[in-house]
Write an enzyme that holds these catalytic residues in place. Structure first.
Site, PDB file in Angstrom:
ATOM      1  N   GLY A   1     -13.951   9.595  -8.131  1.00 29.54           N
ATOM      2  CA  GLY A   1     -13.054  10.328  -7.224  1.00 29.54           C
ATOM      3  C   GLY A   1     -12.481   9.409  -6.171  1.00 29.54           C
ATOM      4  N   ASN A   2     -11.887   9.976  -5.140  1.00 25.59           N
ATOM      5  CA  ASN A   2     -11.401   9.159  -4.021  1.00 25.59           C
ATOM      6  C   ASN A   2     -11.528   9.953  -2.724  1.00 25.59           C
ATOM      7  OD1 ASN A   2      -8.784  10.581  -3.452  1.00 25.59           O
ATOM      8  ND2 ASN A   2      -8.397   9.989  -5.587  1.00 25.59           N
ATOM      9  N   HIS A   3     -11.181   9.306  -1.611  1.00 24.87           N
ATOM     10  CA  HIS A   3     -11.452   9.896  -0.291  1.00 24.87           C
ATOM     11  C   HIS A   3     -10.371  10.843   0.209  1.00 24.87           C
ATOM     12  CE1 HIS A   3     -15.106   7.767   0.515  1.00 24.87           C
ATOM     13  NE2 HIS A   3     -14.543   6.592   0.254  1.00 24.87           N
TER      14      HIS A   3
ATOM     15  N   ALA B   1      -3.675  12.508  -4.350  1.00 25.69           N
ATOM     16  CA  ALA B   1      -4.093  11.138  -4.672  1.00 25.69           C
ATOM     17  C   ALA B   1      -4.686  11.208  -6.074  1.00 25.69           C
ATOM     18  CB  ALA B   1      -5.128  10.666  -3.660  1.00 25.69           C
TER      19      ALA B   1
END
Ligand code: CTP
Length: 402
Positions: free
Chosen positions: A212-214, A280
């Site tokens: 995943g990402n932030h 994102a």
């Protein structure tokens, strides 16, 4: 959050039994985000107390032109209050108040405010059924409409007299719904459909792990809300986030992976007017997803990745009437890279974030962006809250349709 957020409402209460319902009305308006200044006619004090209303509205309630009881006498400036208001709502509006509004009488503070108001005026009549259908009342309501005042129709039901018929003030929930609907109709993006992606995507490795990402999703959610507040119908396709939105014009569809986001976006793209890619999206995903939890064994562990579809580029390739807005997060050669993305993805506008700018990017409430359009006009904006950037994006959409 709501479409009444930040709206300054003067609520004028005249002297009918329905005045007791204004306590709930004030609560609903405030819950919907409005700031409420209550003005009571002298007669309305027989039906509801100013203490209740000032407690709920968190503001003093005014009735008289003068505050003579105070040591230093002050004047309640009706002109200032009228100009402060974005909206004047008179509920309940009795037969007597309606008739004075028509004739221009100003023998109480509420009527003086009404005569000074430049904002939209809504009246919610309330009276017994014979009074409501009397020719003078019907004529007064018609005359008020010629003054561009908006009548919130009375409802049918049991009246305080025991009679059953038309004349009951619209229920507070219905007044709120009426205001929302009426305000939406005058909004600049009314009738426009906007599809927005937000948040991160999670790419499964096995049943319990993902890449995943932030991304917090805040930028996309703020943009969705700002667009809805301008009257657009919004479909918000969001990856997993903590964000929440409650607005009658926003439909949120939750997804997990880029592939799911891609499919949902394609199924809604054809009849949308604007697409905003604020998500994102993970560029890569594991080539195979283990069906069981992967056990720890060797010292090294390699996950083979394959490319995800580029949602924005795939929509750019098939777009017709749609106005396409993308984001670009860059760390070097920002302007050149963003311009390349405009061409590669066939965008109308790109919102460029540079991670070199303090206060921009993931996990912060602010953003510092530069707008670049198809003709490569570059418009750098100052550092501001994500809500304010969302409003700037929505203003770009309004300019496009102006
Ligand atoms: N985007 C998308 N689908 C992807 C990747 C990105 O829709 N698979 C969208 C993003 O929502 C954003 C824009 O494309 O609006 C640009 O994203 P960004 O990550 O800056 O660029 P990439 O195209 O992924 O290129 P790179 O990571 O190489 O800079």
């Amino acid at each position: 959050m709501s479409d009444l957020s930040g709206k300054k409402i003067v609520l004028g209460i005249s002297g009918g039994i329905a005045a007791y319902k204004t306590a709930s009305l004030v609560r609903l308006l405030i819950k919907a985000g409005a700031e409420v200044q209550v003005i009571m006619t002298p007669a309305s004090h027989q039906f509801v107390t100013s203490f209740t209303l000032s407690t709920l509205s968190k503001k003093p309630v005014y009735t008289d032109f003068f505050n003579s009881s105070q040591a230093t006498s002050t004047w309640n400036n009706h002109v200032e209050m009228a100009l402060w208001a974005d909206l004047l709502l008179i509920a309940p509006a009795t037969a007597n108040t309606l008739s004075k509004m028509v004739s221009g009488a100003a023998d109480n503070l509420l009527l003086a405010i009404y005569l000074s108001a430049k904002c939209p005026v809504y009246v919610a009549p309330a009276m017994d059924l014979d009074m409501y259908v009397h020719p003078s009342t019907l004529r007064n309501l018609k005359v008020l409409e010629t003054y561009q005042n908006i009548v919130i129709p009375a409802e049918k039901g049991e009246l305080a007299s025991g009679l059953v018929g038309e004349g009951r003030m619209a229920e507070p929930e219905n007044i709120l719904a009426f205001l929302r609907q009426s305000l939406a109709e005058t909004k600049p993006l009314k009738g426009k459909k906007i599809l927005i992606t937000a948040g991160p995507t999670y790419e499964a490795i096995d049943p319990v792990r993902f890449i995943g990402n932030h991304s917090s999703g805040k930028m996309g959610f703020d943009t969705a809300l700002a667009a809805a507040q301008q009257g657009a119908a919004v479909i918000l396709v969001s990856g997993p986030t903590q964000q929440h939105i409650e607005h009658p014009l926003v439909t949120t569809i939750s997804v997990f992976s880029a592939q799911e986001m891609y499919e949902v976006c394609h199924s809604h793209f054809e009849d949308c007017d604007v697409f905003i890619g604020a998500a994102a999206v993970a560029d890569y995903r594991p080539k195979t997803v283990a069906t069981q939890k992967i056990k720890k064994s060797a010292d090294d562990f390699v996950i083979e990745l394959e490319k995800n579809p580029d949602i924005l580029a795939s929509l750019g390739a098939i777009k017709k009437q749609q106005f396409l807005i993308g984001f670009a997060l860059e760390t070097e050669n920002e302007i050149e890279n963003a311009q390349l993305k405009i061409r590669k993805k066939n965008l109308d506008l790109i919102v460029l974030n540079s991670l070199n700018d303090a206060g921009a990017g993931f996990g912060v409430p602010t953003n510092k962006v530069t707008f670049i359009d198809r003709e490569f006009h570059i418009e750098p904006l100052e550092l501001k809250s994500k809500e304010a950037v969302a409003m700037d994006i929505v203003n770009k959409i309004k300019e496009h349709y102006a």
